[in-house]
Design a protein around this motif. Structure first.
Motif, PDB file in Angstrom:
ATOM      1  N   ARG A  70       2.346  -0.534  -9.734  1.00 40.74           N
ATOM      2  CA  ARG A  70       3.596   0.023  -9.194  1.00 40.74           C
ATOM      3  C   ARG A  70       3.307   1.220  -8.275  1.00 40.74           C
ATOM      4  NH1 ARG A  70       7.901  -2.682 -11.023  1.00 40.74           N
ATOM      5  NH2 ARG A  70       7.916  -3.449 -13.161  1.00 40.74           N
ATOM      6  N   VAL A  73       2.313  -0.249  -5.035  1.00 41.40           N
ATOM      7  CA  VAL A  73       3.451  -0.862  -4.347  1.00 41.40           C
ATOM      8  C   VAL A  73       4.218   0.186  -3.545  1.00 41.40           C
ATOM      9  CG1 VAL A  73       5.703  -1.957  -4.719  1.00 41.40           C
ATOM     10  CG2 VAL A  73       3.684  -2.829  -5.903  1.00 41.40           C
ATOM     11  N   MET A  76       3.079   0.446  -0.114  1.00 39.14           N
ATOM     12  CA  MET A  76       3.229  -0.716   0.764  1.00 39.14           C
ATOM     13  C   MET A  76       4.391  -0.513   1.737  1.00 39.14           C
ATOM     14  SD  MET A  76       2.669  -3.874  -1.847  1.00 39.14           S
ATOM     15  CE  MET A  76       2.842  -5.085  -0.548  1.00 39.14           C
ATOM     16  N   LYS A  82       7.032  -5.913  -1.570  1.00 35.78           N
ATOM     17  CA  LYS A  82       7.297  -4.920  -2.609  1.00 35.78           C
ATOM     18  C   LYS A  82       8.267  -5.478  -3.648  1.00 35.78           C
ATOM     19  CE  LYS A  82       7.709  -0.483  -1.311  1.00 35.78           C
ATOM     20  NZ  LYS A  82       8.065   0.725  -0.540  1.00 35.78           N
ATOM     21  N   ILE A  85       6.568  -8.294  -5.728  1.00 39.03           N
ATOM     22  CA  ILE A  85       5.590  -7.741  -6.675  1.00 39.03           C
ATOM     23  C   ILE A  85       6.307  -7.046  -7.826  1.00 39.03           C
ATOM     24  CG2 ILE A  85       3.791  -5.987  -6.974  1.00 39.03           C
ATOM     25  CD1 ILE A  85       2.879  -6.740  -4.083  1.00 39.03           C
ATOM     26  N   ASN A  86       7.324  -6.265  -7.510  1.00 41.46           N
ATOM     27  CA  ASN A  86       8.071  -5.588  -8.573  1.00 41.46           C
ATOM     28  C   ASN A  86       8.756  -6.587  -9.498  1.00 41.46           C
ATOM     29  OD1 ASN A  86       7.684  -2.733  -8.458  1.00 41.46           O
ATOM     30  ND2 ASN A  86       8.701  -2.768  -6.472  1.00 41.46           N
TER      31      ASN A  86
END
Length: 99
Positions: A70, A73, A76, A82, A85-86
């Motif tokens: 995190r 991220v 990014m 983002k 991925i989250n």
């Protein structure tokens, strides 16, 4: 029913059981004998406690990995990446069930 998952689970169980039996033979010089004078219930309790500790250790390790990811991220610049991925991290943490 997901028979493929069930089959994998059974195979995995059999593999681990066989491996544990082999470890026991190496450690004790013979396979497990239910008629030995061990307190099998006490041994099972101890093994379950150890198993819980292993699960908790893995949980903590994964939490730390999620925190590190995190933080990356945040650095990014691509918003879709983002968000994706989250969302995946939320799923790993079990925080997005039912969304």
């Amino acid at each position: 029913m997901n028979k493929k998952h069930l089959s994998r689970s059974i195979d995995s169980f059999a593999d681990v059981a066989t491996s544990q039996e082999e470890k026991g033979i190496v450690k004790y010089g013979k396979p497990l004998d239910p008629l030995d004078k061990y307190d099998w219930l006490q041994m099972a309790k101890e093994e379950l406690v150890d198993g819980f500790k292993y699960l908790e250790a893995e949980h903590v390790k994964r939490q730390q990995i999620v925190i590190r990811i995190r933080k990356l991220v945040v650095l990014m610049h691509h918003q879709f990446a983002k968000a994706e991925i989250n969302a995946l991290l939320d799923e790993l943490e079990g925080t997005n069930y039912g969304k």
